[in-house]
Design a protein around this motif. Structure first.
Motif, PDB file in Angstrom:
ATOM      1  N   THR A 100      58.203  34.973  46.503  1.00  0.00           N
ATOM      2  CA  THR A 100      57.293  35.797  47.308  1.00  0.00           C
ATOM      3  C   THR A 100      56.162  36.406  46.482  1.00  0.00           C
ATOM      4  O   THR A 100      55.415  37.242  46.983  1.00  0.00           O
ATOM      5  N   GLY A 101      56.021  35.995  45.236  1.00  0.00           N
ATOM      6  CA  GLY A 101      54.974  36.540  44.375  1.00  0.00           C
ATOM      7  C   GLY A 101      53.604  35.965  44.683  1.00  0.00           C
ATOM      8  O   GLY A 101      53.475  34.926  45.325  1.00  0.00           O
ATOM      9  N   ILE A 102      52.592  36.667  44.216  1.00  0.00           N
ATOM     10  CA  ILE A 102      51.203  36.253  44.421  1.00  0.00           C
ATOM     11  C   ILE A 102      50.448  36.410  43.111  1.00  0.00           C
ATOM     12  O   ILE A 102      50.637  37.390  42.387  1.00  0.00           O
ATOM     13  N   VAL A 103      49.585  35.448  42.828  1.00  0.00           N
ATOM     14  CA  VAL A 103      48.679  35.537  41.684  1.00  0.00           C
ATOM     15  C   VAL A 103      47.266  35.290  42.199  1.00  0.00           C
ATOM     16  O   VAL A 103      47.030  34.358  42.959  1.00  0.00           O
ATOM     17  N   ALA A 104      46.352  36.154  41.801  1.00  0.00           N
ATOM     18  CA  ALA A 104      44.949  36.004  42.185  1.00  0.00           C
ATOM     19  C   ALA A 104      44.086  36.087  40.938  1.00  0.00           C
ATOM     20  O   ALA A 104      44.426  36.782  39.979  1.00  0.00           O
ATOM     21  N   VAL A 105      42.974  35.379  40.963  1.00  0.00           N
ATOM     22  CA  VAL A 105      42.034  35.376  39.839  1.00  0.00           C
ATOM     23  C   VAL A 105      40.685  35.888  40.327  1.00  0.00           C
ATOM     24  O   VAL A 105      40.202  35.473  41.380  1.00  0.00           O
ATOM     25  N   ILE A 106      40.115  36.794  39.536  1.00  0.00           N
ATOM     26  CA  ILE A 106      38.768  37.306  39.795  1.00  0.00           C
ATOM     27  C   ILE A 106      37.939  36.983  38.561  1.00  0.00           C
ATOM     28  O   ILE A 106      38.313  37.347  37.446  1.00  0.00           O
ATOM     29  N   LYS A 107      36.825  36.296  38.761  1.00  0.00           N
ATOM     30  CA  LYS A 107      35.953  35.938  37.644  1.00  0.00           C
ATOM     31  C   LYS A 107      34.878  37.001  37.483  1.00  0.00           C
ATOM     32  O   LYS A 107      34.253  37.419  38.457  1.00  0.00           O
ATOM     33  N   GLY A 108      34.662  37.399  36.223  1.00  0.00           N
ATOM     34  CA  GLY A 108      33.614  38.356  35.921  1.00  0.00           C
ATOM     35  C   GLY A 108      32.235  37.736  36.051  1.00  0.00           C
ATOM     36  O   GLY A 108      32.092  36.510  36.121  1.00  0.00           O
ATOM     37  N   ASN A 109      31.220  38.593  36.056  1.00  0.00           N
ATOM     38  CA  ASN A 109      29.854  38.068  36.186  1.00  0.00           C
ATOM     39  C   ASN A 109      29.314  37.530  34.869  1.00  0.00           C
ATOM     40  O   ASN A 109      28.177  37.087  34.796  1.00  0.00           O
ATOM     41  N   GLN A 110      30.129  37.563  33.819  1.00  0.00           N
ATOM     42  CA  GLN A 110      29.759  36.988  32.532  1.00  0.00           C
ATOM     43  C   GLN A 110      30.870  36.027  32.111  1.00  0.00           C
ATOM     44  O   GLN A 110      32.043  36.366  32.186  1.00  0.00           O
ATOM     45  N   VAL A 111      30.495  34.847  31.697  1.00  0.00           N
ATOM     46  CA  VAL A 111      31.484  33.878  31.237  1.00  0.00           C
ATOM     47  C   VAL A 111      32.033  34.357  29.902  1.00  0.00           C
ATOM     48  O   VAL A 111      31.300  34.859  29.054  1.00  0.00           O
ATOM     49  N   GLY A 112      33.314  34.226  29.736  1.00  0.00           N
ATOM     50  CA  GLY A 112      33.933  34.618  28.479  1.00  0.00           C
ATOM     51  C   GLY A 112      35.319  34.021  28.373  1.00  0.00           C
ATOM     52  O   GLY A 112      35.900  33.604  29.376  1.00  0.00           O
ATOM     53  N   PRO A 113      35.865  33.985  27.158  1.00  0.00           N
ATOM     54  CA  PRO A 113      37.156  33.337  26.949  1.00  0.00           C
ATOM     55  C   PRO A 113      38.358  34.201  27.342  1.00  0.00           C
ATOM     56  O   PRO A 113      39.455  33.690  27.497  1.00  0.00           O
ATOM     57  N   ARG A 114      38.151  35.497  27.517  1.00  0.00           N
ATOM     58  CA  ARG A 114      39.288  36.381  27.768  1.00  0.00           C
ATOM     59  C   ARG A 114      39.779  36.268  29.204  1.00  0.00           C
ATOM     60  O   ARG A 114      39.010  36.095  30.137  1.00  0.00           O
ATOM     61  N   SER A 115      41.064  36.399  29.328  1.00  0.00           N
ATOM     62  CA  SER A 115      41.717  36.399  30.625  1.00  0.00           C
ATOM     63  C   SER A 115      42.758  37.511  30.574  1.00  0.00           C
ATOM     64  O   SER A 115      43.764  37.388  29.879  1.00  0.00           O
ATOM     65  N   ILE A 116      42.486  38.596  31.259  1.00  0.00           N
ATOM     66  CA  ILE A 116      43.343  39.777  31.205  1.00  0.00           C
ATOM     67  C   ILE A 116      44.254  39.807  32.427  1.00  0.00           C
ATOM     68  O   ILE A 116      43.790  39.723  33.563  1.00  0.00           O
TER      69      ILE A 116
END
Length: 186
Positions: free
Chosen positions: A57-73
């Motif tokens: 029942t878990g959910i994962v969502a991704v939000i991309k920042g307005n600047q491209v970058g290698p970090r994924s928090i």
């Protein structure tokens, strides 16, 4: 305490979400209504990617920042309730006998939805934010199942953060602990 304008504007919405989650607690791996509300709100806010049913029942969502970058928090919240009878007499007390959000997961879920709303509206960061709504935190192994199903293979994170309410903490304050904290009941 300074409250961000987007969050201040969403105060009533977030309070109503919290009360709805509190009123409708679901035990681990049974968070179907909770997950449906979370999914609906994430889509409404405009997340870039969403996956449901990870760890049942878990959910994962991704939000991309307005600047491209290698970090994924990664930012994580738990959604399940406890098998406890509520006796608070709140106007939004649990309507599900023998189940209660006695550990604050209703608040954790609400806080992560508030963060999703803010991040989607501003996107003032580089890289990606990975929002993890975990089921079955209360001893049933929801995190372990999400990992087994490839959570971090699909959504790698440079760092991951969680938040926990602190009933004994000072009102309107946030404390930060460097390093690992609250990583397990043992």
């Amino acid at each position: 305490m300074h409250v961000l304008p987007i969050i201040a504007k969403a105060q009533t919405e977030l309070e109503n979400l919290f009360k709805a989650f509190h009123k409708n607690p679901e035990l681990g791996f049974q968070e179907f209504e909770t997950a449906a509300v979370v999914e609906k709100k994430l889509l409404e806010y405009g997340v870039d990617e969403i996956e449901t049913g990870i760890g049942k029942t878990g959910i994962v969502a991704v939000i991309k920042g307005n600047q491209v970058g290698p970090r994924s928090i990664g930012i994580r919240a738990d959604m399940d309730a406890l098998p406890i009878e509520e006796m608070t007499n709140l106007d939004y007390s649990s309507k599900n006998n023998g189940r209660m959000h006695a550990c604050g997961h209703d608040g954790h879920t609400t806080m992560l939805l508030g963060a999703a709303k803010y991040l989607c509206e501003t996107r003032n960061f580089n890289g990606k934010a990975v929002l993890i709504f975990q089921p079955a935190e209360e001893g049933l192994g929801g995190a372990r199942l999400m990992l087994k199903e490839g959570l971090f293979k699909k959504y790698s994170c440079s760092e991951i953060y969680g938040i926990h309410n602190s009933p004994n903490g000072r009102h309107s304050e946030i404390s930060i602990c460097k390093g690992k904290a609250m990583a397990g009941a043992s």
